[in-house]
Design a protein around this motif. Structure first.
Motif, PDB file in Angstrom:
ATOM      1  N   THR A  87      -8.019  -2.710  -1.956  1.00 34.78           N
ATOM      2  CA  THR A  87      -6.736  -2.093  -2.448  1.00 34.78           C
ATOM      3  C   THR A  87      -7.067  -0.523  -2.546  1.00 34.78           C
ATOM      4  OG1 THR A  87      -6.057  -3.935  -3.164  1.00 34.78           O
ATOM      5  CG2 THR A  87      -4.929  -2.082  -3.966  1.00 34.78           C
ATOM      6  N   GLN A 126      -2.326   0.104  -5.958  1.00 34.23           N
ATOM      7  CA  GLN A 126      -1.692  -1.090  -6.552  1.00 34.23           C
ATOM      8  C   GLN A 126      -0.413  -0.967  -6.833  1.00 34.23           C
ATOM      9  OE1 GLN A 126      -4.741  -2.615  -9.617  1.00 34.23           O
ATOM     10  NE2 GLN A 126      -4.517  -4.296  -8.524  1.00 34.23           N
ATOM     11  N   VAL A 127       0.555  -1.807  -6.690  1.00 33.15           N
ATOM     12  CA  VAL A 127       1.635  -1.657  -7.464  1.00 33.15           C
ATOM     13  C   VAL A 127       1.571  -1.423  -8.891  1.00 33.15           C
ATOM     14  CG1 VAL A 127       3.881  -3.132  -8.138  1.00 33.15           C
ATOM     15  CG2 VAL A 127       3.008  -3.188  -5.785  1.00 33.15           C
ATOM     16  N   LYS A 184       0.639   1.387 -10.253  1.00 26.61           N
ATOM     17  CA  LYS A 184      -0.134   2.415 -10.416  1.00 26.61           C
ATOM     18  C   LYS A 184       0.023   3.657 -10.033  1.00 26.61           C
ATOM     19  CE  LYS A 184      -3.430  -0.314 -12.352  1.00 26.61           C
ATOM     20  NZ  LYS A 184      -3.837  -0.307 -13.487  1.00 26.61           N
ATOM     21  N   GLU A 187      -0.423   7.172  -7.935  1.00 24.29           N
ATOM     22  CA  GLU A 187      -1.152   7.599  -6.931  1.00 24.29           C
ATOM     23  C   GLU A 187      -1.877   8.971  -7.047  1.00 24.29           C
ATOM     24  OE1 GLU A 187      -3.547   7.494  -4.444  1.00 24.29           O
ATOM     25  OE2 GLU A 187      -1.982   6.479  -2.870  1.00 24.29           O
ATOM     26  N   ASP A 203       4.621 -10.965   2.107  1.00 26.35           N
ATOM     27  CA  ASP A 203       4.708  -9.454   1.882  1.00 26.35           C
ATOM     28  C   ASP A 203       5.628  -8.951   2.880  1.00 26.35           C
ATOM     29  OD1 ASP A 203       2.409  -9.826   0.239  1.00 26.35           O
ATOM     30  OD2 ASP A 203       0.936  -9.237   1.858  1.00 26.35           O
ATOM     31  N   GLN A 236       1.936  -1.460  -2.182  1.00 23.22           N
ATOM     32  CA  GLN A 236       0.430  -1.353  -2.269  1.00 23.22           C
ATOM     33  C   GLN A 236      -0.071  -0.721  -0.919  1.00 23.22           C
ATOM     34  OE1 GLN A 236      -0.665  -4.861  -5.482  1.00 23.22           O
ATOM     35  NE2 GLN A 236      -1.553  -4.913  -3.586  1.00 23.22           N
ATOM     36  N   GLU A 249      -3.485  -1.105   1.610  1.00 24.16           N
ATOM     37  CA  GLU A 249      -4.745  -1.866   1.619  1.00 24.16           C
ATOM     38  C   GLU A 249      -5.526  -1.437   2.904  1.00 24.16           C
ATOM     39  OE1 GLU A 249      -4.640  -5.992   1.602  1.00 24.16           O
ATOM     40  OE2 GLU A 249      -3.503  -6.478   3.444  1.00 24.16           O
TER      41      GLU A 249
END
Length: 188
Positions: free
Chosen positions: A36, A39-40, A42, A44, A65, A92, A94
Protein backbone atom coordinates in the motif's frame (compact mmCIF):
# COMPACT_ATOMS: atom_id res chain seq x y z
CA UNK A 1 16.76 7.67 -12.19
CA UNK A 2 17.86 8.22 -15.80
CA UNK A 3 14.35 7.44 -17.03
CA UNK A 4 12.98 10.19 -14.78
CA UNK A 5 15.46 12.68 -16.19
CA UNK A 6 14.44 11.73 -19.76
CA UNK A 7 10.76 12.00 -18.83
CA UNK A 8 11.19 15.48 -17.34
CA UNK A 9 13.42 16.67 -20.17
CA UNK A 10 10.66 15.71 -22.63
CA UNK A 11 8.30 18.03 -20.75
CA UNK A 12 10.68 20.93 -20.17
CA UNK A 13 14.45 20.33 -20.09
CA UNK A 14 16.16 21.07 -16.78
CA UNK A 15 19.63 22.53 -16.50
CA UNK A 16 22.20 20.25 -14.90
CA UNK A 17 22.23 22.35 -11.73
CA UNK A 18 18.41 22.30 -11.47
CA UNK A 19 18.42 18.53 -12.06
CA UNK A 20 21.08 18.09 -9.39
CA UNK A 21 18.96 20.05 -6.91
CA UNK A 22 15.75 18.19 -7.84
CA UNK A 23 17.35 14.73 -7.81
CA UNK A 24 18.90 15.41 -4.39
CA UNK A 25 15.33 15.55 -3.04
CA UNK A 26 14.35 12.14 -4.47
CA UNK A 27 14.24 8.96 -2.46
CA UNK A 28 14.17 5.49 -4.02
CA UNK A 29 11.44 3.18 -2.71
CA UNK A 30 11.34 -0.56 -3.48
CA UNK A 31 8.05 -2.31 -2.76
CA UNK A 32 6.73 -5.84 -2.94
CA UNK A 33 3.60 -6.79 -4.87
CA UNK A 34 0.37 -5.68 -3.11
CA UNK A 35 2.10 -3.01 -1.00
CA UNK A 36 0.00 0.00 0.00
CA UNK A 37 1.29 3.43 -1.02
CA UNK A 38 -1.69 5.36 0.33
CA UNK A 39 -4.46 4.21 2.66
CA UNK A 40 -7.99 5.52 2.93
CA UNK A 41 -8.08 8.16 5.67
CA UNK A 42 -4.39 9.11 5.34
CA UNK A 43 -3.04 12.34 3.85
CA UNK A 44 -0.84 11.95 0.76
CA UNK A 45 2.62 13.36 1.41
CA UNK A 46 4.49 12.19 -1.70
CA UNK A 47 4.59 12.35 -5.45
CA UNK A 48 6.02 9.14 -6.94
CA UNK A 49 7.61 8.36 -10.30
CA UNK A 50 7.25 4.71 -11.31
CA UNK A 51 10.61 3.37 -12.46
CA UNK A 52 9.37 -0.22 -12.45
CA UNK A 53 5.97 -1.76 -11.70
CA UNK A 54 2.22 -1.38 -12.00
CA UNK A 55 0.11 0.66 -9.58
CA UNK A 56 -3.66 0.55 -8.96
CA UNK A 57 -5.92 3.27 -7.54
CA UNK A 58 -9.15 2.00 -5.98
CA UNK A 59 -11.90 2.48 -3.45
CA UNK A 60 -11.99 -0.53 -1.12
CA UNK A 61 -15.44 -2.00 -0.56
CA UNK A 62 -16.63 -5.11 1.26
CA UNK A 63 -18.31 -6.68 -1.78
CA UNK A 64 -15.66 -5.68 -4.34
CA UNK A 65 -13.17 -2.87 -4.82
CA UNK A 66 -13.88 -0.07 -7.30
CA UNK A 67 -10.76 0.33 -9.42
CA UNK A 68 -10.48 3.68 -11.18
CA UNK A 69 -6.90 3.85 -12.34
CA UNK A 70 -3.76 1.99 -13.34
CA UNK A 71 -0.31 3.49 -13.77
CA UNK A 72 2.81 1.99 -15.31
CA UNK A 73 6.52 2.58 -15.69
CA UNK A 74 7.53 6.15 -16.55
CA UNK A 75 4.37 7.66 -15.08
CA UNK A 76 3.72 9.65 -11.93
CA UNK A 77 1.35 8.49 -9.20
CA UNK A 78 -0.03 10.24 -6.14
CA UNK A 79 -3.29 10.76 -4.32
CA UNK A 80 -3.29 14.16 -5.99
CA UNK A 81 -6.45 15.56 -4.39
CA UNK A 82 -5.16 14.67 -0.92
CA UNK A 83 -1.66 15.86 -1.84
CA UNK A 84 -3.02 19.30 -2.77
CA UNK A 85 -5.78 19.73 -0.19
CA UNK A 86 -3.99 18.06 2.76
CA UNK A 87 -7.28 16.23 3.44
CA UNK A 88 -7.47 12.46 4.09
CA UNK A 89 -7.71 10.28 1.00
CA UNK A 90 -10.97 8.56 0.10
CA UNK A 91 -9.18 5.86 -1.89
CA UNK A 92 -6.14 3.61 -1.76
CA UNK A 93 -3.10 3.16 -3.95
CA UNK A 94 -1.31 -0.19 -4.13
CA UNK A 95 1.36 -1.96 -6.14
CA UNK A 96 0.16 -4.81 -8.36
CA UNK A 97 3.73 -5.97 -9.03
CA UNK A 98 7.10 -5.53 -7.39
CA UNK A 99 7.83 -1.86 -7.89
CA UNK A 100 10.65 0.65 -7.81
CA UNK A 101 9.58 4.24 -7.29
CA UNK A 102 11.28 7.60 -6.83
CA UNK A 103 9.43 9.85 -4.41
CA UNK A 104 9.56 13.48 -3.41
CA UNK A 105 7.74 15.03 -0.46
CA UNK A 106 5.28 17.86 -0.88
CA UNK A 107 7.61 20.19 1.05
CA UNK A 108 10.58 19.32 -1.16
CA UNK A 109 8.51 19.63 -4.34
CA UNK A 110 7.43 23.14 -3.28
CA UNK A 111 11.09 23.99 -2.80
CA UNK A 112 11.89 22.68 -6.31
CA UNK A 113 9.10 24.89 -7.69
CA UNK A 114 10.61 27.91 -5.95
CA UNK A 115 14.30 27.32 -6.64
CA UNK A 116 14.47 25.91 -10.18
CA UNK A 117 13.96 27.65 -13.50
CA UNK A 118 11.26 25.37 -14.86
CA UNK A 119 9.96 23.39 -11.87
CA UNK A 120 6.64 25.26 -12.05
CA UNK A 121 6.30 24.57 -15.77
CA UNK A 122 6.86 20.85 -15.23
CA UNK A 123 4.40 20.81 -12.30
CA UNK A 124 1.74 22.64 -14.32
CA UNK A 125 2.13 20.36 -17.33
CA UNK A 126 1.92 17.26 -15.13
CA UNK A 127 -1.23 18.60 -13.43
CA UNK A 128 -2.74 19.34 -16.85
CA UNK A 129 -1.92 15.81 -18.00
CA UNK A 130 -3.52 14.28 -14.88
CA UNK A 131 -6.64 16.37 -15.50
CA UNK A 132 -6.88 15.21 -19.12
CA UNK A 133 -6.57 11.54 -18.12
CA UNK A 134 -9.27 11.96 -15.46
CA UNK A 135 -11.56 13.86 -17.82
CA UNK A 136 -11.18 11.25 -20.56
CA UNK A 137 -12.03 8.47 -18.11
CA UNK A 138 -15.15 10.27 -16.86
CA UNK A 139 -16.39 10.93 -20.40
CA UNK A 140 -15.76 7.29 -21.31
CA UNK A 141 -17.82 6.10 -18.34
CA UNK A 142 -20.68 8.39 -19.34
CA UNK A 143 -20.61 7.95 -23.13
CA UNK A 144 -19.42 4.43 -23.89
CA UNK A 145 -20.70 0.96 -23.24
CA UNK A 146 -18.66 -1.45 -21.15
CA UNK A 147 -17.76 -3.33 -24.33
CA UNK A 148 -16.51 -0.12 -25.98
CA UNK A 149 -14.47 0.72 -22.88
CA UNK A 150 -12.96 -2.78 -22.95
CA UNK A 151 -12.12 -2.53 -26.66
CA UNK A 152 -10.50 0.88 -26.06
CA UNK A 153 -8.15 -0.78 -23.60
CA UNK A 154 -6.79 -2.92 -26.45
CA UNK A 155 -5.92 0.22 -28.37
CA UNK A 156 -4.84 2.60 -25.62
CA UNK A 157 -3.35 0.36 -22.94
CA UNK A 158 -2.59 -3.13 -24.27
CA UNK A 159 -0.16 -3.67 -21.36
CA UNK A 160 -3.11 -3.39 -19.01
CA UNK A 161 -4.86 -6.41 -20.48
CA UNK A 162 -1.72 -8.54 -20.41
CA UNK A 163 -0.55 -7.81 -16.88
CA UNK A 164 -3.58 -7.13 -14.68
CA UNK A 165 -6.08 -9.53 -13.15
CA UNK A 166 -9.44 -9.63 -14.94
CA UNK A 167 -11.31 -8.74 -11.73
CA UNK A 168 -9.44 -5.41 -11.63
CA UNK A 169 -10.08 -4.77 -15.33
CA UNK A 170 -13.79 -5.54 -14.85
CA UNK A 171 -13.98 -3.07 -11.98
CA UNK A 172 -12.10 -0.46 -14.04
CA UNK A 173 -14.57 -0.63 -16.94
CA UNK A 174 -17.52 -0.72 -14.52
CA UNK A 175 -18.80 -4.30 -14.80
CA UNK A 176 -18.73 -7.52 -12.81
CA UNK A 177 -16.15 -10.20 -13.67
CA UNK A 178 -19.03 -12.31 -15.05
CA UNK A 179 -20.14 -9.50 -17.38
CA UNK A 180 -16.53 -9.04 -18.54
CA UNK A 181 -16.37 -12.76 -19.31
CA UNK A 182 -19.49 -12.40 -21.51
CA UNK A 183 -17.97 -9.36 -23.28
CA UNK A 184 -14.75 -11.28 -23.95
CA UNK A 185 -16.71 -14.25 -25.39
CA UNK A 186 -18.66 -11.94 -27.74
CA UNK A 187 -15.47 -10.28 -28.97
CA UNK A 188 -13.64 -13.56 -29.56
Amino acid sequence: MNELRKFIDNISPMTDSDWEFFSSKLQEVKLKKNSTLLQVGKVENYLYFISKGIIRLYIPRVESDLTFGFLFENEFVTGYDSFLSRMPSEYQIETLTESVLWRISKKDLEEVYERTNNGNIIGRKMAENMFLIKSKREISLLNKTAEERYLNLFIERPKLLQQIQLKHIASYIGVTPQALSRIRKRIN
